[in-house]
Design an enzyme around this catalytic site. Sequence first.
Site, PDB file in Angstrom:
ATOM      1  N   LYS A 111       9.189  54.978  25.219  1.00 23.86           N
ATOM      2  CA  LYS A 111       8.132  54.318  25.624  1.00 23.86           C
ATOM      3  C   LYS A 111       8.599  53.282  26.902  1.00 23.86           C
ATOM      4  O   LYS A 111       7.901  52.502  27.407  1.00 23.86           O
ATOM      5  CB  LYS A 111       7.128  54.315  25.061  1.00 23.86           C
ATOM      6  CG  LYS A 111       6.464  55.729  24.759  1.00 23.86           C
ATOM      7  CD  LYS A 111       6.131  56.115  25.834  1.00 23.86           C
ATOM      8  CE  LYS A 111       4.579  56.155  26.143  1.00 23.86           C
ATOM      9  NZ  LYS A 111       3.943  57.559  27.090  1.00 23.86           N
ATOM     10  N   ILE A 118       8.527  48.031  29.893  1.00 27.17           N
ATOM     11  CA  ILE A 118       7.658  49.073  29.173  1.00 27.17           C
ATOM     12  C   ILE A 118       7.929  50.063  30.400  1.00 27.17           C
ATOM     13  O   ILE A 118       7.388  50.074  31.043  1.00 27.17           O
ATOM     14  CB  ILE A 118       6.637  48.259  28.929  1.00 27.17           C
ATOM     15  CG1 ILE A 118       5.816  47.909  29.873  1.00 27.17           C
ATOM     16  CG2 ILE A 118       6.781  47.407  27.891  1.00 27.17           C
ATOM     17  CD1 ILE A 118       4.648  47.668  29.372  1.00 27.17           C
ATOM     18  N   CYS A 119       7.282  50.767  29.967  1.00 27.70           N
ATOM     19  CA  CYS A 119       7.112  52.337  30.306  1.00 27.70           C
ATOM     20  C   CYS A 119       5.172  52.252  30.677  1.00 27.70           C
ATOM     21  O   CYS A 119       4.861  52.179  29.417  1.00 27.70           O
ATOM     22  CB  CYS A 119       6.914  53.666  30.099  1.00 27.70           C
ATOM     23  SG  CYS A 119       7.293  55.178  30.343  1.00 27.70           S
ATOM     24  N   LEU A 120       4.571  52.463  32.041  1.00 24.42           N
ATOM     25  CA  LEU A 120       3.418  52.340  31.932  1.00 24.42           C
ATOM     26  C   LEU A 120       2.833  53.774  32.340  1.00 24.42           C
ATOM     27  O   LEU A 120       3.255  54.921  32.486  1.00 24.42           O
ATOM     28  CB  LEU A 120       3.656  51.326  33.293  1.00 24.42           C
ATOM     29  CG  LEU A 120       4.563  50.854  33.473  1.00 24.42           C
ATOM     30  CD1 LEU A 120       3.864  49.766  34.863  1.00 24.42           C
ATOM     31  CD2 LEU A 120       2.849  49.668  32.730  1.00 24.42           C
TER      32      LEU A 120
ATOM     33  N   CYS B 263       9.337  59.050  28.409  1.00 24.37           N
ATOM     34  CA  CYS B 263       9.136  58.241  29.554  1.00 24.37           C
ATOM     35  C   CYS B 263       9.838  58.719  31.146  1.00 24.37           C
ATOM     36  O   CYS B 263       8.717  59.893  31.758  1.00 24.37           O
ATOM     37  CB  CYS B 263       9.750  56.826  30.485  1.00 24.37           C
ATOM     38  SG  CYS B 263       9.484  55.937  29.388  1.00 24.37           S
TER      39      CYS B 263
END
Lengths: 174, 426
Positions: A111, A118-120, B263
């Site tokens: 993530k 950081i991966c929102l 992601c």
Amino acid sequence: MEGWDRNTKSALTQIPLLSTRAGPRDGAAWTQRLKEEYRALIAYTSMNKAGDNDWFRIAAANPEGTRWEGTCWYVHNLRRYEFALQFDIPVTYPATAPEIELPQLDGKTHKMYRGGKICLTVHFKPLWAKNCPRFGIAHALCLGLAPWLAAEVPILVDSGMVKHKDDEASSTES
Amino acid sequence: MEEELKSLLQDVESLQRSQTKSPDSIDEMQQKVVRIMNLAKTGASRRSKVKDMSAEVVDSNPYSRLMALQRMGIVENYERIREFSVAIVGIGGVGSVAAEMLTRCGIGRLLLYDYDTVELANMNRLFFRPDQVGMTKTDAAVQTLSDINPDVVLESYSLNITTVKGFEIFTESLKFQGSQKSGRSTGVDLVLSCVDNYEARMVVNQACNELGQTWMESGVSEDAVSGHIQLLVPGETACFACAPPLVVASGVDERTLKREGVCAASLPTTMGVVAGLLVQNALKYLLKFGQVSPYLGYNSLKDYFPTMEMRPNPQCSNLACVERQNEYIQTKPARDAAAKVKVEAEASAATEGPLHLENDWNISVVDDTEMETSNASSASGALPEGLTHELPSADKYPESLVVGEASPVVDDLEDLQRQLDALNAL
Ligand SMILES: [Zn+2]
């Protein structure tokens, strides 16, 4: 405000909104924006302390206020996990949000984008875009970093990717 | 390696001399070493630079098949490619492949921008090799590209363009004209954006709007199954900030997309297709052949390619965009006059020469006149099927309301800093 939990929502509504649309290349207008950023951060930090929910420290790392550094922490199973926190204010701010980095966790979770960014969640960018230029650094921490820590720290700890600093110290001693 | 082989050869030869009658095995060893040395030499040798592009069809001419485009009448003057400078921002799955394509096409100069290093996690994509892990992407790219084609001038910029400092270096490098004479206002003919995030695209947009630099955008969706390319001419077409960014709907319901623990996904195929579409559009733009696409989407699940065109938004939040729009409006009379002259010249040429029926091939999946939205800020209902806005527009809000909110205000920056520091110290 679909997709946000109740705590995030109530915190968000209490952070003062900003009004100056200015980025780090905009001279005097940026100074004005910086003042608004500080007001929002002061209000948010005070609010967290008052609610016994203090969870980050952040300060400008250069006189121009374009680089910010600090720490953030999350309590999981009654233990506090603390991480260094940093980001740059992008030249296209506030049209684009700062990309928050936790360099110590780089490479430890999917993530995250390269460089420890950081991966929102899918909800962050739409809400930021809708509220431009009223959201600032404090809003980015509240909407971006807080939910990320709440979702990822338990997984990182339970999977053993992140160790508590006390455990790390004892394991290196032995 | 060469040194080691040389000393091995010397050892073998001295062994040979020390024997009055050397056994066959030693002779064989000596021959083997010499063979390996020759192999090593040819492996390390690069082809020398080529002064002029030749159309001669021989095995040793790297440009013969490209110059054939000129012989066939597809491109009027292929050799012009050596005069062009192209900047590629983002040397990832799309940018690295685009760079290799332009290098093999014999582009004059390539400027490469990225802040990242090569990782093993990149190996599902094309171009980078496992032995380049740890190198900056731009240096690794220069290493491979200069081997493929030493005629291309390569510049490596390992920096983050979104920071104030990185942005300065980025725009300065785009402006730098060098010694070569050209009719350009900047040092490059085209910027290709191959970055993987909205923030970096907005930065490329900012730089190109300020410089009046034509650029092309490319992107692959986070679920790896769709992508797009877009031509952006500051003042003339919509800029990247004129309207919320478009995405090609993959047709997969966002609610069913599982995002836990990931992601973004990536496929070498989608990235290769998008890089190919992007460089094809770039070649058409630079060498002036075919139709340059203003927007071309790619939905790989349905093999659907939506097209459209977007006019700039007069209310764009990007000030440089609005400035370029005003300049474009001011130069309209001159442009119209030039266009008229061109049409007349073509008309007279058409009556003389034979008609080229091929020119009537105007195949497009969707009718351009239907697609053309009069204003990029118009409702998303005007978008062609299969395209959606990735982000919402900013809400309109009354300015006075916000100003009214700030009542008893400390208006000194240092005071505010001290207040935050005091809170942080608690
Ligand atoms: Zn615009």
